[in-house]
Write a protein that holds these residues in place. Structure first.
Motif, PDB file in Angstrom:
ATOM      1  N   GLY A 199       0.770  -1.195   0.033  1.00  0.00           N
ATOM      2  CA  GLY A 199      -0.130   0.054   0.034  1.00  0.00           C
ATOM      3  C   GLY A 199       0.826   1.405   0.052  1.00  0.00           C
ATOM      4  O   GLY A 199       0.521   2.272   0.285  1.00  0.00           O
ATOM      5  N   ASN A 206      -1.480   8.421 -14.464  1.00  0.00           N
ATOM      6  CA  ASN A 206      -1.934   7.144 -15.246  1.00  0.00           C
ATOM      7  C   ASN A 206      -0.945   7.086 -16.385  1.00  0.00           C
ATOM      8  O   ASN A 206      -0.926   8.164 -17.050  1.00  0.00           O
ATOM      9  N   LYS A 242       0.409  -4.796  -8.060  1.00  0.00           N
ATOM     10  CA  LYS A 242      -1.073  -4.450  -7.770  1.00  0.00           C
ATOM     11  C   LYS A 242      -1.797  -5.547  -7.113  1.00  0.00           C
ATOM     12  O   LYS A 242      -2.309  -5.448  -5.879  1.00  0.00           O
ATOM     13  N   ILE A 248      -0.706   1.567  -5.216  1.00  0.00           N
ATOM     14  CA  ILE A 248      -1.931   2.294  -4.933  1.00  0.00           C
ATOM     15  C   ILE A 248      -2.049   3.244  -6.067  1.00  0.00           C
ATOM     16  O   ILE A 248      -0.966   3.781  -6.644  1.00  0.00           O
ATOM     17  N   PRO A 249      -3.197   3.213  -6.833  1.00  0.00           N
ATOM     18  CA  PRO A 249      -3.400   4.031  -7.922  1.00  0.00           C
ATOM     19  C   PRO A 249      -3.560   5.777  -7.731  1.00  0.00           C
ATOM     20  O   PRO A 249      -3.962   6.407  -8.601  1.00  0.00           O
ATOM     21  N   VAL A 250      -3.228   6.295  -6.740  1.00  0.00           N
ATOM     22  CA  VAL A 250      -3.306   7.356  -6.293  1.00  0.00           C
ATOM     23  C   VAL A 250      -2.087   8.342  -6.990  1.00  0.00           C
ATOM     24  O   VAL A 250      -1.034   7.720  -7.281  1.00  0.00           O
ATOM     25  N   LYS A 259       1.396  14.266   2.942  1.00  0.00           N
ATOM     26  CA  LYS A 259       0.332  13.605   3.955  1.00  0.00           C
ATOM     27  C   LYS A 259       0.807  12.102   4.277  1.00  0.00           C
ATOM     28  O   LYS A 259      -0.039  11.708   5.043  1.00  0.00           O
ATOM     29  N   GLY A 260       1.621  11.560   3.502  1.00  0.00           N
ATOM     30  CA  GLY A 260       2.051  10.151   3.689  1.00  0.00           C
ATOM     31  C   GLY A 260       0.971   9.332   2.956  1.00  0.00           C
ATOM     32  O   GLY A 260       1.037   8.113   3.263  1.00  0.00           O
ATOM     33  N   GLU A 261       0.453   9.733   2.169  1.00  0.00           N
ATOM     34  CA  GLU A 261      -0.381   8.971   1.067  1.00  0.00           C
ATOM     35  C   GLU A 261       0.203   8.170   0.060  1.00  0.00           C
ATOM     36  O   GLU A 261      -0.038   7.093  -0.021  1.00  0.00           O
ATOM     37  N   VAL A 387      -4.102  -3.489 -13.861  1.00  0.00           N
ATOM     38  CA  VAL A 387      -4.121  -2.900 -12.383  1.00  0.00           C
ATOM     39  C   VAL A 387      -5.639  -2.874 -12.278  1.00  0.00           C
ATOM     40  O   VAL A 387      -5.627  -2.125 -10.991  1.00  0.00           O
ATOM     41  N   SER A 388      -6.479  -3.316 -12.681  1.00  0.00           N
ATOM     42  CA  SER A 388      -7.886  -2.972 -12.036  1.00  0.00           C
ATOM     43  C   SER A 388      -8.482  -4.303 -11.538  1.00  0.00           C
ATOM     44  O   SER A 388      -7.756  -5.442 -11.623  1.00  0.00           O
TER      45      SER A 388
END
Lengths: 388, 297
Positions: A199, A206, A242, A248-250, A259-261, A387-388
């Motif tokens: 994660g 993309n 994935k 993670i797709p962010v 923010k550590g995302e 990836v989906s």
């Protein structure tokens, strides 16, 4: 508007908005003024000048550009490869105002702006394009051929033989990592598969849309037995990432990183490196590593709009970018300017800036545009599935 | 706007009638011109782009290739992905919204009703990137709620089909509440009393009276929610990028990016597909809408 709204009020608002937009579009289409395209001292129209010599001397070019007074730029993010400082330095040096429209626009938007505003005052004068777009734009006849003074020093593989575009700056795909959150930072693509990075791994967008994310998949392909004509191993790699839950797709941005995302972000080394300095003041330890198993470099290119409303200013901007001063400013933004090898040889490079660059071993090679076409089709077909 | 024209003084009935028809038609002319300009032109341009092909230096040629492309592989996936997501969220949104609206309508407190309706009005318009970031901050990987309740260990992932559905419901449910409250108000208490007097149970009332009368509203709400979710772009773009296949994201990839070149006409063909799907959904709804007006007004 982001969502469809079919409430009665929505219709009214939409109607008013549409008619206003139509009116603005009709009235705002100011035609390009003819005075802009004056003849130069050398007797050639500025829009037809193919080198400084056509203007006479460099001073004549500066004078012609000053007379135009403005340069329309597009898609130059101030926090990208030090463009903010480059713009300010150019404005201060030549007293020419740069109108930098939509700093976050994509290459496709730049090409659209050239096409849709042909003959208008607000068409972009110069564009900074991703690799697939320089060749297609040149084939469509959108760019003016112009040789900057240092044109001959640009390696042959990095320029158009007719000087309609040439590479400006570039960098390597790198792995950025927040060392304050991650115990051991990954330095290779193989590392990214480790369970401890669950994660945590993100791309800058993309890959079907973002050039840097595309580079990330390309580099992953090279790391996993692929080649410039075979990107599938890279797609498979992200599919594996994935499945393991690491990817993670962010879309990673400085904000998501802070923010550590997105504690691990695959991006151009010059972006990751510039984040390091920015984050240090915020207590983040952002480390950058160019993965040793997938070395992939790519350059962006500059081109002049054939119908530039400020043809002399456009040419002066190019001369500035490809002067030692302009190239060193890119270097200051951790990007590798295209003239770096020749500047290293003749000593005009700022050595302290070179020392700051992330370490890379070996010399980069580049895919041909035909290679790119074929792998892009594969990517468009298979990425979602992986990836989906 | 009143379409009635006053008879000119002294004019005979016959002449008035003959002159009235063309005038009434003239009255709608501005509307027609406006609709033609603002809706017709873009659709025409879209249609033209979707069925043509242009290579630099060559003449434009007619082709079915763009549309064929959109009906295969990743593009087809994105179409079905969008339809699935929109249908699911619209269905859940319709049911939840209707239940909340029913609770509000039958509650005695006027304050509750007012506050729910006001909140719904605000939330139904809360979308796009701000909404995406609000969710990232609360339910993202390092989100406040995720960390607090350790949602990640339960398998929660905001950046997925499920996550996206939850976000869409955040603005779809309030929208449905706004739509259903007037319809539920229109259900006359007398009908219920009449049913009770005739010995019907609550279940029978809803099955034979309530739901049939509300059916068109429910369906209409579903269609609106479907459209809202189908056309949503910014929230999904900010959140999932390319990992949940959606047609709006595919259009953006093709139109504006740093990677794909010369895909504009495919994007137009995809938009055309969207119009067709939206049209099909509307086609189901329109005949039923006529029935609802008979009862509720």
């Amino acid at each position: 508007m982001t969502r469809l709204r079919v409430r009665p009020h929505g219709r009214l608002i939409a109607a008013v908005a549409l008619s206003t937009a139509a009116l603005t579009a009709l009235t705002a289409c100011g035609a390009k003024s003819d005075t802009a395209d004056a003849k130069t001292a050398g007797g050639v129209k500025a829009s037809a000048a193919t080198s400084v010599a056509d203007f006479g001397t460099m001073d004549d070019l500066v004078a012609a550009a000053k007379k135009e007074g403005t340069l329309n730029a597009i898609a130059l993010p101030p926090d990208w490869a030090n463009y903010g400082e480059i713009i300010k330095a150019f404005e201060a040096k030549y007293k020419i105002t740069i109108k930098n429209e939509t700093p976050d626009a994509a290459s496709a938007d730049e090409i659209n702006a050239i096409k849709s505003r042909k003959g208008q005052d607000r068409a972009p004068d110069v564009v900074d394009l991703g690799v697939p777009f320089n060749q297609s734009g040149a084939e469509e006849g959108l760019f003016a051929p112009y040789k900057v003074a240092s044109y001959d020093k640009i390696p042959a593989s990095q320029k158009d033989a007719q000087a309609r575009w040439y590479n400006d700056y570039g960098g390597y795909i790198s792995i950025g990592c927040d060392a304050s959150r991650i115990k051991v930072c990954p330095t290779t693509f193989a590392d990214l598969l480790k369970p401890e990075y669950k994660g945590k791994v993100a791309l800058n967008g993309n890959p079907n849309k973002s050039g840097s994310a595309f580079g990330g998949v390309y580099a992953a392909a090279l790391a996993n037995g692929g080649s410039f004509t075979d990107i599938q191993p890279g797609i498979d790699f992200f599919g594996k990432l994935k499945k393991s839950g690491n990817f993670i797709p962010v879309e990673s941005t400085p904000a998501t990183v802070e923010k550590g995302e997105t504690p691990i972000s695959i991006d151009w080394d010059y972006l990751n490196a510039s984040y390091s300095g920015e984050f240090k003041s915020k207590g983040l330890d952002w480390k950058v590593a160019v993965p040793t198993d997938g070395v992939y470099a790519q350059y962006y290119s500059q081109a002049i709009n054939k119908d530039a409303p400020h043809p002399a200013a456009a040419r002066l901007w190019m001369e500035y970018l490809y002067s030692a001063e302009g190239q060193n400013l890119w270097l200051k933004g951790f990007a590798r300017p295209v003239l770096l090898p020749s500047m290293t040889a003749d000593g005009t490079v700022d050595k302290s800036l070179v020392a700051n660059l992330p370490q890379v071993s070996g010399t980069p090679t580049f895919p041909k545009s035909t290679d790119l076409d074929s792998v892009k089709a594969v990517l468009a077909k298979n990425w979602d599935k992986a990836v989906s | 706007m009143s379409t009635q024209t006053l008879p000119a003084p002294g004019a005979a009935d016959g002449t008035r009638r003959r002159r009235r028809a063309p005038r009434a038609w003239l009255g709608t002319l501005p509307l027609l011109v406006f609709a033609g300009l603002c809706f017709g032109l873009p659709v025409g341009a879209l249609l033209y782009g979707a069925v043509t092909h242009k290579e630099p230096g060559r003449a434009t040629s007619l082709t079915g290739e763009n549309i064929t492309t959109t009906l295969h592989g990743a593009y087809l996936n994105s179409l079905t992905g969008s339809v699935e997501l929109s249908a699911l969220t619209a269905l859940v949104g319709t049911v939840l919204g209707m239940l909340i609206a029913q609770a509000v309508v039958t509650s005695r407190g006027g304050a509750l009703r007012e506050s729910v309706l006001t909140a719904s009005g605000v939330l139904a318009n809360f979308g796009g990137i701000p909404l995406a970031f609000a969710f990232v901050a609360t339910l993202g990987i390092s989100g406040v709620v995720t960390q607090l309740v350790h949602l990640d260990t339960l398998g929660w992932n905001l950046y997925s089909f499920t996550g996206l559905s939850v976000i869409y419901l955040y603005f779809l449910v309030p929208l449905m509440v706004l739509i259903s409250v007037p319809a539920l108000d229109g259900l006359r208490p007398q009908w219920r009393e009449a049913a009770q007097n005739a010995g019907a149970t609550d279940g029978q009332f809803w099955r034979h009276v309530g739901l049939p009368v509300l059916a068109p509203t429910l369906l209409g709400g579903f269609v609106l929610l479907f459209g809202s979710a189908f056309a949503a772009y910014a929230t999904a773009a900010a959140l999932v990028g390319g990992s949940v296949p959606l047609v709006t994201l595919k259009i953006a990839d093709a139109l504006s990016g740093n990677v794909q070149v010369g895909q504009e006409n495919v994007a137009l063909a995809l938009s055309l597909d969207m119009i067709v799907i939206a049209g099909l959904v509307m086609a189901v709804y329109l005949p039923l809408q006529r029935r609802s007006t008979r009862w509720l007004h």
